[in-house]
Design a protein around this motif. Structure first.
Motif, PDB file in Angstrom:
ATOM      1  N   PRO A   1      94.758 -16.147  52.540  1.00  0.00           N
ATOM      2  CA  PRO A   1      93.628 -15.217  52.392  1.00  0.00           C
ATOM      3  C   PRO A   1      93.234 -15.111  50.923  1.00  0.00           C
ATOM      4  O   PRO A   1      94.065 -15.299  50.030  1.00  0.00           O
ATOM      5  CB  PRO A   1      94.192 -13.885  52.908  1.00  0.00           C
ATOM      6  CG  PRO A   1      95.339 -14.270  53.774  1.00  0.00           C
ATOM      7  CD  PRO A   1      95.922 -15.512  53.169  1.00  0.00           C
ATOM      8  N   TYR A   2      91.971 -14.799  50.673  1.00  0.00           N
ATOM      9  CA  TYR A   2      91.457 -14.819  49.308  1.00  0.00           C
ATOM     10  C   TYR A   2      92.277 -13.951  48.365  1.00  0.00           C
ATOM     11  O   TYR A   2      92.640 -14.389  47.271  1.00  0.00           O
ATOM     12  CB  TYR A   2      89.996 -14.361  49.299  1.00  0.00           C
ATOM     13  CG  TYR A   2      89.404 -14.288  47.912  1.00  0.00           C
ATOM     14  CD1 TYR A   2      88.984 -15.447  47.259  1.00  0.00           C
ATOM     15  CD2 TYR A   2      89.297 -13.069  47.238  1.00  0.00           C
ATOM     16  CE1 TYR A   2      88.471 -15.394  45.977  1.00  0.00           C
ATOM     17  CE2 TYR A   2      88.777 -13.011  45.960  1.00  0.00           C
ATOM     18  CZ  TYR A   2      88.363 -14.168  45.337  1.00  0.00           C
ATOM     19  OH  TYR A   2      87.852 -14.107  44.064  1.00  0.00           O
ATOM     20  N   ASP A   3      92.566 -12.704  48.746  1.00  0.00           N
ATOM     21  CA  ASP A   3      93.273 -11.798  47.846  1.00  0.00           C
ATOM     22  C   ASP A   3      94.699 -12.275  47.566  1.00  0.00           C
ATOM     23  O   ASP A   3      95.200 -12.179  46.437  1.00  0.00           O
ATOM     24  CB  ASP A   3      93.293 -10.369  48.412  1.00  0.00           C
ATOM     25  CG  ASP A   3      93.941 -10.296  49.786  1.00  0.00           C
ATOM     26  OD1 ASP A   3      93.910 -11.315  50.515  1.00  0.00           O
ATOM     27  OD2 ASP A   3      94.489  -9.229  50.133  1.00  0.00           O
ATOM     28  N   ILE A   4      95.349 -12.820  48.613  1.00  0.00           N
ATOM     29  CA  ILE A   4      96.699 -13.353  48.436  1.00  0.00           C
ATOM     30  C   ILE A   4      96.679 -14.589  47.548  1.00  0.00           C
ATOM     31  O   ILE A   4      97.546 -14.779  46.683  1.00  0.00           O
ATOM     32  CB  ILE A   4      97.342 -13.691  49.795  1.00  0.00           C
ATOM     33  CG1 ILE A   4      97.483 -12.434  50.646  1.00  0.00           C
ATOM     34  CG2 ILE A   4      98.688 -14.368  49.596  1.00  0.00           C
ATOM     35  CD1 ILE A   4      98.396 -11.388  50.039  1.00  0.00           C
ATOM     36  N   ARG A   5      95.655 -15.444  47.748  1.00  0.00           N
ATOM     37  CA  ARG A   5      95.548 -16.661  46.946  1.00  0.00           C
ATOM     38  C   ARG A   5      95.380 -16.326  45.465  1.00  0.00           C
ATOM     39  O   ARG A   5      96.031 -16.930  44.610  1.00  0.00           O
ATOM     40  CB  ARG A   5      94.371 -17.515  47.421  1.00  0.00           C
ATOM     41  CG  ARG A   5      94.213 -18.806  46.616  1.00  0.00           C
ATOM     42  CD  ARG A   5      93.254 -19.773  47.268  1.00  0.00           C
ATOM     43  NE  ARG A   5      91.907 -19.258  47.297  1.00  0.00           N
ATOM     44  CZ  ARG A   5      91.214 -19.022  48.402  1.00  0.00           C
ATOM     45  NH1 ARG A   5      91.738 -19.263  49.587  1.00  0.00           N
ATOM     46  NH2 ARG A   5      89.969 -18.563  48.337  1.00  0.00           N
ATOM     47  N   GLU A   6      94.528 -15.335  45.149  1.00  0.00           N
ATOM     48  CA  GLU A   6      94.320 -14.944  43.763  1.00  0.00           C
ATOM     49  C   GLU A   6      95.599 -14.379  43.151  1.00  0.00           C
ATOM     50  O   GLU A   6      95.939 -14.680  41.998  1.00  0.00           O
ATOM     51  CB  GLU A   6      93.186 -13.906  43.683  1.00  0.00           C
ATOM     52  CG  GLU A   6      91.812 -14.488  43.959  1.00  0.00           C
ATOM     53  CD  GLU A   6      91.432 -15.566  42.966  1.00  0.00           C
ATOM     54  OE1 GLU A   6      91.429 -15.279  41.754  1.00  0.00           O
ATOM     55  OE2 GLU A   6      91.182 -16.708  43.395  1.00  0.00           O
TER      56      GLU A   6
END
Length: 250
Positions: free
Chosen positions: A30-35
């Motif tokens: 997921p985007y937030d986890i990836r960042e």
């Protein structure tokens, strides 16, 4: 994968034991986890690089001090033999980090090709080549030349450099004083402009008091880099004479 990410944020080293590489799953995060993962990964990499630099410095220092315990034997040692010994210590001490210690390698603007470069330290993992450090070991009367050689071999991708003065014939105090004067006043002039000026000269590295560190600027991008300066001293005539007199008085 969620469990692996949770473990990574808690302790990244655990995943290494199971050869789990989260970079292979970045697109699935997921985007937030990836960042968060990418930010944490960069920070961990920076911390590892700092630790690796310190480990290399300490291994070189220890290898030199071990050789200095027998100054008579060290005085009879060739430059290449001392370099080989230090390289072996580095290779053993860094083997768990996928670090390679290469010698006799062409690099940068070497004039003679093979045999110019004494130490080339790099990593080769995940099909990626990453240079770490370059070092030169030369006798004292060649220091000016070999320091300029070192700068010629380096580029902006290399984290740091190091020099080793192999002293066999000159009073140690003289070497220390002349080296400091040379480094403080050092620069390379091209068409009236100065490059590689010594921005800072620091004596000591943590508790290791007899290491000198000079800081310089890469002309390509303006970033700073350090050069660690060591001495392998085999010239101790006063102590050698004291030992001779002690034996003759028996």
């Amino acid at each position: 994968m969620d469990n692996f990410i949770t473990i990574y944020f808690a302790n990244p080293d655990i995943l290494k034991k199971f050869n789990i590489e989260l970079n292979d799953y970045i697109d699935l995060m997921p985007y937030d986890i990836r960042e968060r993962y990418l930010c944490t990964n960069r920070r961990n990499k920076q911390n590892t690089e700092v630790e690796l630099e310190e480990l290399i410095v300490r291994l070189i220092y220890t290898a030199i001090k071990q050789q200095e315990k027998d100054p008579r034997r060290l005085r009879q040692t060739k430059e290449t033999e001392l370099s080989d010994y230090i390289a072996n210590i580095l290779q053993v001490g860094l083997s768990s980090r996928d670090v390679v210690i290469a010698g006799e390698q062409p690099s940068g603007f070497a004039l003679k090709g093979i045999g110019e470069l004494d130490f080339f330290i790099y990593t080769q993992s995940n099909s990626t080549f990453s240079p770490i450090a370059i070092g030169e070991n030369k006798e004292w009367n060649n220091f000016t030349k070999h320091f300029k050689q070192l700068l010629g071999y380096m580029n902006e991708d290399i984290d740091f450099g190091f020099t080793i003065i192999f002293n066999k014939k000159t009073n140690l105090k003289t070497v220390l004083e002349n080296r400091e004067t040379f480094l403080r006043e050092f620069f390379v002039e091209i068409n009236g402009k100065k490059y590689f000026e010594t921005i800072e000269l620091t004596k000591g590295f943590k508790e290791l008091k007899d290491i000198v560190i000079s800081t310089h600027k890469n002309p390509e991008n303006g970033t700073l880099f350090k050069v660690y300066h060591f001495i392998a001293n085999a010239y101790r005539p006063e102590r050698e004479e004291a030992a001779k007199q002690a034996r003759s008085n028996k």
